[in-house]
Design an enzyme around this catalytic site. Structure first.
Site, short mmCIF file in Angstrom:
data_model
loop_
_atom_site.label_atom_id
_atom_site.label_comp_id
_atom_site.label_asym_id
_atom_site.label_seq_id
_atom_site.Cartn_x
_atom_site.Cartn_y
_atom_site.Cartn_z
CG HIS A 62 37.93 56.35 38.91
ND1 HIS A 62 38.03 56.22 40.27
CD2 HIS A 62 37.46 57.60 38.69
CE1 HIS A 62 37.64 57.34 40.84
NE2 HIS A 62 37.29 58.20 39.92
CD GLU A 69 32.04 47.57 36.77
OE1 GLU A 69 31.10 47.80 35.99
OE2 GLU A 69 33.21 47.86 36.50
NE ARG A 117 34.63 43.65 30.03
CZ ARG A 117 35.62 44.10 30.78
NH1 ARG A 117 36.72 43.39 30.89
NH2 ARG A 117 35.54 45.24 31.42
P1 ADP Z 1 39.03 46.15 32.81
O1 ADP Z 1 38.61 46.14 34.24
O2 ADP Z 1 39.07 44.77 32.24
O3 ADP Z 1 40.23 46.96 32.53
P2 ADP Z 1 37.54 48.30 31.50
O4 ADP Z 1 36.07 48.48 31.58
O5 ADP Z 1 38.38 49.35 32.09
O6 ADP Z 1 37.81 46.85 32.12
O7 ADP Z 1 37.95 48.16 29.98
C1 ADP Z 1 38.16 46.94 29.35
C2 ADP Z 1 38.68 47.22 27.99
O8 ADP Z 1 37.63 47.70 27.20
C3 ADP Z 1 39.76 48.29 27.92
O9 ADP Z 1 41.05 47.85 28.12
C4 ADP Z 1 39.58 48.78 26.51
O10 ADP Z 1 40.26 47.97 25.60
C5 ADP Z 1 38.11 48.64 26.32
N1 ADP Z 1 37.46 49.92 26.57
C6 ADP Z 1 37.17 50.45 27.76
N2 ADP Z 1 36.60 51.65 27.61
C7 ADP Z 1 36.52 51.87 26.29
C8 ADP Z 1 36.03 52.93 25.48
N3 ADP Z 1 35.52 54.02 26.03
N4 ADP Z 1 36.11 52.82 24.15
C9 ADP Z 1 36.63 51.70 23.58
N5 ADP Z 1 37.11 50.68 24.30
C10 ADP Z 1 37.07 50.76 25.62
P1 ADP Z 2 33.99 51.07 35.77
O1 ADP Z 2 32.77 50.49 35.15
O2 ADP Z 2 34.39 52.34 35.14
O3 ADP Z 2 35.08 50.04 35.90
P2 ADP Z 2 33.66 50.81 38.69
O4 ADP Z 2 32.35 50.92 39.38
O5 ADP Z 2 34.22 49.44 38.55
O6 ADP Z 2 33.53 51.48 37.26
O7 ADP Z 2 34.72 51.75 39.43
C1 ADP Z 2 35.99 52.00 38.88
C2 ADP Z 2 36.97 52.34 40.01
O8 ADP Z 2 36.55 53.47 40.78
C3 ADP Z 2 37.14 51.23 41.02
O9 ADP Z 2 38.08 50.30 40.61
C4 ADP Z 2 37.58 52.00 42.26
O10 ADP Z 2 38.95 52.28 42.23
C5 ADP Z 2 36.84 53.31 42.16
N1 ADP Z 2 35.59 53.25 42.94
C6 ADP Z 2 34.41 52.80 42.49
N2 ADP Z 2 33.46 52.87 43.45
C7 ADP Z 2 34.07 53.39 44.54
C8 ADP Z 2 33.61 53.76 45.87
N3 ADP Z 2 32.35 53.61 46.23
N4 ADP Z 2 34.51 54.27 46.73
C9 ADP Z 2 35.81 54.46 46.36
N5 ADP Z 2 36.29 54.17 45.13
C10 ADP Z 2 35.43 53.64 44.23
MG MG Z 3 35.07 48.37 36.99
#
Ligand code: ADP
Ligand code: ADP
Ligand code: MG
Length: 664
Positions: free
Chosen positions: A235, A293, A297
């Site tokens: 994910h 979601e 930012r």
């Molecule tokens: P994006 O969709 O922009 O990749 P993420 O939610 O996956 O968004 O994460 C954005 C950034 O936030 C990551 O690249 C990382 O630098 C930081 N980040 C995400 N999860 C964590 C965590 N558990 N602890 C610290 N930094 C985090």
């Molecule tokens: P996060 O806050 O960790 O980014 P998201 O809700 O954006 O969480 O989900 C992260 C990833 O999980 C998505 O980019 C997608 O690949 C997968 N995912 C999320 N929801 C679904 C769904 N309902 N069905 C299939 N894949 C999903």
């Molecule tokens: Mg997401």
């Protein structure tokens, strides 16, 4: 325009924000922890303020100290970057109370989107399509199971406070539901202090497509088209692109419209991303996408949008935070060409993507083919404290094929030594046929994981070059051609040398003979070949069996990393003095395979353990690893305690044969 901005972040994103600020004549203030005292973002900023020890909780997450630093340096705004405090409404509020501008949306908007369940309810009311599921308050396992059955398996359990893929479990059927829910709740509580989960229909053939939105303080909202982030592992995004392959105009209009509606529903100002999931089982269809979601930012992958629209999104953030209206209207925005971004990480794809740390003995990034956003340079340490991202490599081209070809080429030119990177994995992904032909989906990487992470044996010319370089006979001399005047070799005459190398845990015995200028006979474990080698334009040209190979090499002391054809291989000279303290068998020590936190320690001194029994659980950025007993025995020593941060290779526990047994 704002006069001075404090950047409450580190790494590549801090550097990237500083660059745009300086281009626009805005002064900058960096903040840094102990580990970042000599970091690139600190050198680039106009001023820099030390904010505390290395752990993020004691520095980059200390909103109070950061606000004080902004006030003391006379900054008029704080840019939070991504991660850390960027989506923390209390921080946004505290910044405003201190009389400073928070460079993001209002605390109300952040709060509205902060929890996935509340955000979905809000979006449903605003008429935005949402993923079918249950996002109410009830959390009893039986009730949620009944909801999952109503929704229909497979379902996805998600932490409502989730982020970074944490607290997420896909469940195939009713039998697996209770356990998956319990473990998602446990992980959510540990990571976010909130165990509550929602249940979603698991979309089949899912594609992650998100829309970049931008609002200002005057009620204007536009979208800057989509990004496809379907290439994911656990994910988490791996390679992103814009636009989305196969996107029909009708769907682009529908998604853009829904995203603008979503942003308007919360009076959004600044940069934001609305993430949607699309069902691509029959290609992309305008009625088959749903809101997942909103990230309130700047997103990690924002550069691909910049590449196709020509907009500097950080410039827009600065203008909006200065009270200006958005520089462009919707009908003034258009898509130009195609762009990709690959996330180059310090991680070992061949060993289950374990985060890697260490000192970057050498880092050469492909600036001639790509935009490279990085926060580190040669000599910097990748520490266990923060996200192990090394750089983002972004390419642009008139169409998808040319942008992807550039990315593949750029990845092949990455030269990193001292720290393992995922460059080879990324390069292979760019060549994978479904991805290359524009058919990504979120399961693609997992389905092809074996071929993407396979260990390719080092070709003999690579082993030969490693031996030649490490033999010590080939130290570059004052002559500008390092292949001349080789002190250890009496050229044009018989000379030979013996080299013992270590490669992927194996020892290689190599004998080298000099056959003339730049010509060698090499025998690897008894198999001989002739090599000719020369040095050209920073690379080695090695000829073997009538073929020339262009290889890069980075040598650091007794080690060398050879690069070629998008792959890389690491060799070390075997230390003749090592091996003395190997008397204790390998299986007797439980060693940390990665830097990280000792999350759980179930072993106590003297305890008798069975092979396979869990002894400790380690946690590093976004992953958890169980360390189990390699054999039956008893615990002789416990060298760490629960909650301790350890380095890679640290000995955690020592095993010995259990009392009453002859042998362990
Ligand atoms: P994006 O969709 O922009 O990749 P993420 O939610 O996956 O968004 O994460 C954005 C950034 O936030 C990551 O690249 C990382 O630098 C930081 N980040 C995400 N999860 C964590 C965590 N558990 N602890 C610290 N930094 C985090
Ligand atoms: P996060 O806050 O960790 O980014 P998201 O809700 O954006 O969480 O989900 C992260 C990833 O999980 C998505 O980019 C997608 O690949 C997968 N995912 C999320 N929801 C679904 C769904 N309902 N069905 C299939 N894949 C999903
Ligand atoms: Mg997401």
């Amino acid at each position: 325009m704002l006069k001075k901005v404090l950047i409450a972040n580190r790494g590549e994103i801090a550097c990237r924000i500083i660059r745009t600020c300086h281009r626009l004549g805005v002064a900058t203030v960096a903040v840094y922890s102990d580990a970042d005292r000599d970091a690139l973002h600190v050198s680039l900023a106009g001023e820099a303020v030390h904010i505390g020890p290395s752990p993020a909780a004691e520095s980059y997450l200390r909103g109070d100290i950061i606000i004080d630093a902004a006030l003391e340096t006379g900054a008029d705004a704080i840019h939070p970057g991504y991660g850390f405090l960027s989506e923390n409404p209390d921080f946004a509020e505290a910044v405003a109370s201190a009389g400073l501008r928070f460079m993001g949306p209002s605390p109300v908007a952040i709060r509205a989107m902060g929890l996935k369940d509340a955000a979905k309810a809000l979006m449903e009311k605003a008429g935005v399509p949402i993923v079918p599921g249950y996002h109410g308050n009830r959390q009893e396992p039986d009730f949620l199971l009944a909801e999952a059955e109503r929704i229909g398996f497979p379902v996805l359990i998600k932490a409502r406070a989730g982020g970074g893929g944490k607290g997420m479990r896909r469940v195939e059927n009713a039998a697996g539901f209770a356990d998956a829910l319990a473990s998602a709740q446990r992980e959510a509580l540990a990571a976010f202090g909130d165990a509550a989960c929602l249940i979603e229909k698991y979309i089949t053939h899912p594609r992650h497509i998100e829309i970049q939105v931008f609002g200002d303080d005057h009620g204007n909202v536009v979208h800057l088209f989509e990004r496809d982030c379907s290439a994911q592992r656990r994910h988490q995004k791996v390679i992103e692109e814009a636009p989305a392959p196969g996107m029909p105009d009708e769907m682009r209009r529908a998604m853009g419209g829904a995203a603008v509606k979503a942003a308007q529903a919360i009076g959004y100002s600044g940069a934001g991303t609305i993430e949607f999931i699309a069902d691509a089982s029959e290609g992309l269809k305008a009625d088959r996408f749903w809101f997942m979601e909103m990230n309130t930012r700047l997103q990690v992958e924002h550069p691909v949008t910049e590449a196709i629209t020509g907009v500097d999104l950080v410039e827009w953030q600065l203008r909006v935070a200065s009270g200006e209206p958005l520089p462009l209207k919707q009908n003034e925005l258009s898509i130009n060409g195609w762009s990709f971004e690959a996330r180059l990480y310090a991680e070992d794809a061949e060993r289950g993507f374990l985060p890697a740390t260490g000192t970057l003995a050498h880092l050469d990034l492909p600036k001639q083919f790509a935009r490279v956003d990085s926060g580190v340079r040669t000599g910097d340490r990748i520490s266990p404290f923060y996200d192990p991202m090394i750089a983002k490599i972004i390419t642009h081209g008139p169409d998808r094929i040319s942008a992807l070809a550039r990315l593949s080429l750029a990845l092949a030119e990455v030269r990193a030594a001292g720290v393992t990177t995922n460059a080879t994995f990324l390069r292979r992904l760019t060549n994978q046929s479904d991805f290359a032909e524009g058919r990504p989906d979120t399961g693609l990487i997992d389905r092809h994981l074996a071929e993407l992470t396979m260990v390719h044996a080092a070709p003999s010319e690579v082993v030969g070059l490693a031996a030649i370089l490490l033999s010590g006979a080939l130290e570059p001399t004052s002559s500008h051609d390092p292949w001349r005047n080789l002190p250890g070799f009496r050229l044009w005459s018989e000379a030979s040398d013996f080299v013992a190398l270590e490669h992927r845990g194996r020892h290689l015995a190599i004998s080298l003979g000099a056959k003339g200028e730049g010509a060698y006979s090499v025998a690897i474990d008894g198999t001989g070949l002739d090599l000719r080698a020369s040095h050209f334009d920073g690379a080695y040209l090695v000829e073997s069996a009538g073929r020339k190979h262009r290889l890069g090499a980075v040598r650091a002391g007794r080690e060398v990393t050879i690069f070629g054809n998008g792959e890389n291989w690491h060799f070390a000279l075997v230390d003749p003095l090592a091996g003395e303290d190997e008397a204790v068998g390998v299986g007797d020590r439980i060693v940390a395979p990665m830097p990280g936190l000792v999350k759980l320690l179930s072993a106590t001194p003297g305890a008798v353990v069975a092979k396979g029994e869990t002894l400790a659980v380690m946690e590093a950025m976004k992953m958890e690893l169980i360390l189990s007993a390699p054999r039956d025995g008893s615990i002789a020593e416990v060298l760490v305690s629960q909650g301790e941060q350890v380095l890679e290779g640290a000995v955690l526990l020592v095993l010995e044969p259990a009392p009453g047994t002859e042998n362990g």
